[in-house]
Motif scaffolding. Sequence first.
Motif, PDB file in Angstrom:
ATOM      1  N   MET A 149       1.061  -1.195  -0.067  1.00  0.00           N
ATOM      2  CA  MET A 149       0.087  -0.107   0.094  1.00  0.00           C
ATOM      3  C   MET A 149       0.827   1.316   0.170  1.00  0.00           C
ATOM      4  O   MET A 149       0.714   2.148  -0.679  1.00  0.00           O
ATOM      5  N   LEU A 150       2.124   1.253   0.767  1.00  0.00           N
ATOM      6  CA  LEU A 150       2.699   2.585   0.760  1.00  0.00           C
ATOM      7  C   LEU A 150       3.656   2.536  -0.185  1.00  0.00           C
ATOM      8  O   LEU A 150       3.905   3.670  -0.667  1.00  0.00           O
ATOM      9  N   MET A 151       4.092   1.699  -0.880  1.00  0.00           N
ATOM     10  CA  MET A 151       4.977   1.567  -1.970  1.00  0.00           C
ATOM     11  C   MET A 151       4.113   1.950  -3.288  1.00  0.00           C
ATOM     12  O   MET A 151       4.850   2.484  -4.253  1.00  0.00           O
ATOM     13  N   THR A 152       2.932   1.459  -3.213  1.00  0.00           N
ATOM     14  CA  THR A 152       2.088   2.075  -4.656  1.00  0.00           C
ATOM     15  C   THR A 152       1.364   3.352  -4.200  1.00  0.00           C
ATOM     16  O   THR A 152       0.595   3.760  -5.186  1.00  0.00           O
ATOM     17  N   LYS A 153       1.625   3.913  -3.144  1.00  0.00           N
ATOM     18  CA  LYS A 153       0.899   5.295  -2.811  1.00  0.00           C
ATOM     19  C   LYS A 153      -0.561   5.311  -3.084  1.00  0.00           C
ATOM     20  O   LYS A 153      -1.121   6.278  -3.157  1.00  0.00           O
ATOM     21  N   THR A 154      -1.090   4.097  -2.364  1.00  0.00           N
ATOM     22  CA  THR A 154      -2.657   4.254  -2.274  1.00  0.00           C
ATOM     23  C   THR A 154      -3.054   4.167  -0.847  1.00  0.00           C
ATOM     24  O   THR A 154      -2.174   3.829   0.301  1.00  0.00           O
ATOM     25  N   GLU A 155      -4.096   4.874  -0.389  1.00  0.00           N
ATOM     26  CA  GLU A 155      -4.247   5.090   0.794  1.00  0.00           C
ATOM     27  C   GLU A 155      -5.517   3.833   1.385  1.00  0.00           C
ATOM     28  O   GLU A 155      -5.882   3.802   2.574  1.00  0.00           O
ATOM     29  N   ASN A 156      -5.634   2.796   0.312  1.00  0.00           N
ATOM     30  CA  ASN A 156      -6.632   2.052   0.930  1.00  0.00           C
ATOM     31  C   ASN A 156      -6.020   0.505   0.600  1.00  0.00           C
ATOM     32  O   ASN A 156      -5.624   0.134  -0.531  1.00  0.00           O
ATOM     33  N   ILE A 157      -6.060  -0.094   1.486  1.00  0.00           N
ATOM     34  CA  ILE A 157      -5.347  -1.594   1.629  1.00  0.00           C
ATOM     35  C   ILE A 157      -6.084  -2.555   0.666  1.00  0.00           C
ATOM     36  O   ILE A 157      -5.381  -3.398   0.198  1.00  0.00           O
ATOM     37  N   ARG A 158      -7.446  -2.126   0.630  1.00  0.00           N
ATOM     38  CA  ARG A 158      -8.097  -2.849  -0.460  1.00  0.00           C
ATOM     39  C   ARG A 158      -7.587  -2.953  -1.928  1.00  0.00           C
ATOM     40  O   ARG A 158      -7.801  -4.212  -2.571  1.00  0.00           O
ATOM     41  N   ASP A 159      -6.974  -2.102  -2.304  1.00  0.00           N
ATOM     42  CA  ASP A 159      -6.449  -1.763  -3.646  1.00  0.00           C
ATOM     43  C   ASP A 159      -5.332  -2.846  -3.777  1.00  0.00           C
ATOM     44  O   ASP A 159      -5.127  -3.236  -5.176  1.00  0.00           O
ATOM     45  N   VAL A 160      -4.574  -3.276  -2.838  1.00  0.00           N
ATOM     46  CA  VAL A 160      -3.582  -4.166  -3.136  1.00  0.00           C
ATOM     47  C   VAL A 160      -3.689  -5.688  -2.710  1.00  0.00           C
ATOM     48  O   VAL A 160      -2.913  -6.563  -2.783  1.00  0.00           O
ATOM     49  N   VAL A 161      -4.878  -5.929  -2.252  1.00  0.00           N
ATOM     50  CA  VAL A 161      -5.456  -7.186  -1.787  1.00  0.00           C
ATOM     51  C   VAL A 161      -6.441  -7.719  -3.237  1.00  0.00           C
ATOM     52  O   VAL A 161      -7.258  -6.999  -3.612  1.00  0.00           O
ATOM     53  N   ALA A 162      -6.005  -8.980  -3.623  1.00  0.00           N
ATOM     54  CA  ALA A 162      -6.810  -9.441  -4.861  1.00  0.00           C
ATOM     55  C   ALA A 162      -8.421  -9.306  -4.621  1.00  0.00           C
ATOM     56  O   ALA A 162      -9.011  -8.828  -5.326  1.00  0.00           O
ATOM     57  N   PHE A 163      -8.829  -9.992  -3.633  1.00  0.00           N
ATOM     58  CA  PHE A 163     -10.181 -10.232  -3.263  1.00  0.00           C
ATOM     59  C   PHE A 163     -10.465  -9.745  -1.988  1.00  0.00           C
ATOM     60  O   PHE A 163     -10.621 -10.512  -1.207  1.00  0.00           O
ATOM     61  N   PRO A 164     -10.586  -8.474  -1.460  1.00  0.00           N
ATOM     62  CA  PRO A 164     -10.404  -7.998  -0.358  1.00  0.00           C
ATOM     63  C   PRO A 164     -12.115  -8.076   0.195  1.00  0.00           C
ATOM     64  O   PRO A 164     -12.998  -8.368  -0.285  1.00  0.00           O
ATOM     65  N   LYS A 165     -12.177  -7.793   1.618  1.00  0.00           N
ATOM     66  CA  LYS A 165     -13.445  -7.671   2.368  1.00  0.00           C
ATOM     67  C   LYS A 165     -13.719  -6.387   2.533  1.00  0.00           C
ATOM     68  O   LYS A 165     -12.880  -5.178   2.316  1.00  0.00           O
ATOM     69  N   THR A 166     -14.934  -5.964   2.936  1.00  0.00           N
ATOM     70  CA  THR A 166     -15.552  -4.688   3.045  1.00  0.00           C
ATOM     71  C   THR A 166     -15.335  -4.129   4.338  1.00  0.00           C
ATOM     72  O   THR A 166     -14.571  -5.024   5.176  1.00  0.00           O
ATOM     73  N   GLN A 167     -15.412  -3.144   4.722  1.00  0.00           N
ATOM     74  CA  GLN A 167     -15.412  -2.450   6.027  1.00  0.00           C
ATOM     75  C   GLN A 167     -15.924  -3.289   7.300  1.00  0.00           C
ATOM     76  O   GLN A 167     -15.537  -3.345   8.360  1.00  0.00           O
ATOM     77  N   ASN A 168     -17.222  -3.899   6.817  1.00  0.00           N
ATOM     78  CA  ASN A 168     -17.950  -4.869   7.883  1.00  0.00           C
ATOM     79  C   ASN A 168     -17.424  -6.153   7.443  1.00  0.00           C
ATOM     80  O   ASN A 168     -18.357  -7.300   7.743  1.00  0.00           O
ATOM     81  N   ALA A 169     -16.230  -6.697   6.960  1.00  0.00           N
ATOM     82  CA  ALA A 169     -15.632  -7.837   6.888  1.00  0.00           C
ATOM     83  C   ALA A 169     -16.656  -8.799   5.853  1.00  0.00           C
ATOM     84  O   ALA A 169     -16.861 -10.105   6.072  1.00  0.00           O
ATOM     85  N   ARG A 170     -17.298  -8.299   4.941  1.00  0.00           N
ATOM     86  CA  ARG A 170     -17.995  -8.980   3.772  1.00  0.00           C
ATOM     87  C   ARG A 170     -17.406  -9.228   2.542  1.00  0.00           C
ATOM     88  O   ARG A 170     -16.624  -8.150   2.042  1.00  0.00           O
ATOM     89  N   ASP A 171     -17.377 -10.300   2.065  1.00  0.00           N
ATOM     90  CA  ASP A 171     -16.874 -10.582   0.401  1.00  0.00           C
ATOM     91  C   ASP A 171     -18.224 -10.417  -0.231  1.00  0.00           C
ATOM     92  O   ASP A 171     -19.252 -11.296  -0.484  1.00  0.00           O
ATOM     93  N   LEU A 172     -18.417  -9.180  -0.934  1.00  0.00           N
ATOM     94  CA  LEU A 172     -19.575  -8.962  -1.677  1.00  0.00           C
ATOM     95  C   LEU A 172     -19.472  -9.804  -2.987  1.00  0.00           C
ATOM     96  O   LEU A 172     -20.653 -10.085  -3.615  1.00  0.00           O
ATOM     97  N   MET A 173     -18.417 -10.160  -3.624  1.00  0.00           N
ATOM     98  CA  MET A 173     -18.440 -11.003  -4.795  1.00  0.00           C
ATOM     99  C   MET A 173     -18.907 -12.282  -4.468  1.00  0.00           C
ATOM    100  O   MET A 173     -19.987 -12.899  -5.167  1.00  0.00           O
ATOM    101  N   MET A 174     -18.476 -13.114  -3.544  1.00  0.00           N
ATOM    102  CA  MET A 174     -19.033 -14.337  -3.237  1.00  0.00           C
ATOM    103  C   MET A 174     -20.307 -14.284  -2.115  1.00  0.00           C
ATOM    104  O   MET A 174     -20.889 -15.509  -1.928  1.00  0.00           O
ATOM    105  N   ASP A 175     -20.828 -13.128  -1.787  1.00  0.00           N
ATOM    106  CA  ASP A 175     -21.684 -13.248  -0.670  1.00  0.00           C
ATOM    107  C   ASP A 175     -21.339 -14.011   0.557  1.00  0.00           C
ATOM    108  O   ASP A 175     -22.081 -14.805   0.825  1.00  0.00           O
ATOM    109  N   ALA A 176     -20.334 -13.645   1.071  1.00  0.00           N
ATOM    110  CA  ALA A 176     -19.927 -14.094   2.232  1.00  0.00           C
ATOM    111  C   ALA A 176     -19.390 -13.284   3.309  1.00  0.00           C
ATOM    112  O   ALA A 176     -19.009 -12.203   2.988  1.00  0.00           O
ATOM    113  N   PRO A 177     -19.785 -13.967   4.389  1.00  0.00           N
ATOM    114  CA  PRO A 177     -20.404 -15.108   4.913  1.00  0.00           C
ATOM    115  C   PRO A 177     -21.753 -15.181   4.789  1.00  0.00           C
ATOM    116  O   PRO A 177     -22.373 -14.397   4.381  1.00  0.00           O
TER     117      PRO A 177
END
Length: 577
Positions: free
Chosen positions: A524-552
Amino acid sequence: MRTHYNNELTIKNLNQIVTLNGWVSKTRNLGSLLFVDLRDRFGITQLTFHEKSVYELATTLKNEYVIEVTGKVIERQSKNPNMVTGEIEVLVDSLTILSEAKQTPIIINDTNNVLEETRLKYRYLDLRGSKQQQYLIKRHEITQAVRKVLVEKGFYELETPFLGKSTPEGARDYLVPSRVHPSKFYALPQSPQMYKQLFMVAGFEKYFQFAKCFRDEDLRADRQPEFTQIDIEASFVNENDIMIFVEEMLRRTFKEVLNINIETPFLKMPYEHAISKYGSDKPDMRFEMLIEDYTNIFKSVDVPLFNNEEHISGIIASNSSPFTRKKIDELTNLVKKNHGKALAFIKNTNNEYTGSIAKFLNEDTFNKLNLKDNEILFLVPGNYDDVKNSLGALRIEVARELDIIDNNSYKFLWVTDWPLLEFDLETNRYYAKHHPFTAPKTIEELRDTPKEAIARAYDVVLNGYELGGGSIRIHQQAMQDLMFKTLGFTEKEIKEQFGFFVDALSYGTPPHGGIALGLDRLTMLMTKTENIRDVVAFPKTQNARDLMMDAPSFVTDLQLNELHISVAKEDKKDEKK
């Protein structure tokens, strides 16, 4: 299937017959002539269709169709200097549609105005964009650079289990029920802490792993429920050995990936100094603006806001102009949000002092404050910890408002000499500041004055973020027993939760230590983004949900029965609502 990628063809390839694959990025139909921008992960090549054999089929192409083309490389009449392939185009004589695509819910490479929820729901489309791909490609480059250094230094890449035992490590565990052992649970690792120490007991001496870790905690922009840490452990080392090695690893990684030279050795700063002067255990060193103690200056001055307060500290901003009444109200809310009681201010404009408490001060006090022209002093009263914490947050916001943070600078430091323990008044017990396997400076401190005991711990900090933390570990059974007892564990609890580990320490354990650095945060710091979700392939939302897979999500009653688990019916009812 292809002869070239879509960033390779240049004027040197004129008249060559080439085959390309990719996605249709854009089409432009000029009547008898049709242009297509063909995209793959490397770049874009312009295709031209006007041959009768392919033109009619080409008119059916839509964005995100996957195609294969064969044709001759020709010189473009209208060149594009902003493209690697901008001097040429491919005159297509063969077109195959490999896969059709319906209209996408987000426009590839144009997601600035798309809600993040939509981007995460269709993450596989979001990742087609060059910007998002670059984040993950850079993550790959960082991973390989780090791995290269570790392997060169003689470290073994070893794996540890995901299914382990639930032990108290600060955050809540993610639990996994066992089908074959009814009513019992595994826990996903918050870190491989005990496992990597057991590698040292086993005699491997140098271990590393890109370890997946799981913590069920409240999220924020730089945190995910599952994350990857660069986990490192070594035997027969001290604090300086670990620091020197990590500095070299980071120096080489920044040079290889970003071609940036970072200064080593890193600055070292004791924890108490970091809190006192920066209001943070992860201070941002890209600007000064230190916190100063004003308690003595205001002891003899009757300022109602400061009466009976044990501590008063403040920061001076060099330019008071941006700090309007509205902005100061916003800063006051920030201070209170970070446990500060109140925010007072004084500013000097042409040797005239104004501000929320100026009317209570005399000339002698103004002289002691020694404010230069156009400077503004922000003050917070209260107990020491709350004052420093709130001023730490204020310091960052004021620096942003003044635009004095150099975003192209990388300032590293080590925060050292951490308190070993912290005492919680509500539960009337000690907790480990880092974790219960951290060694104290001396066993006497732990035994006689645990409140003042200093840990052999160190955090590496970059630009106001904790990049990683580590320590020299306890390697003697007697000291580990003393640590557990100081933390309030009974003999039964020690045996149930840590018995295997304490037992292992009794069979000859070398002195050892290590560190864990957050790969996600480093990227995140080396790519100068302020959102860690940008550098995680399939991240969770702020309330820990995976919107793509509808999990949990809910599972079937059959699955629950096999696990000997029952779920309250009203929970399902609430979810449907």
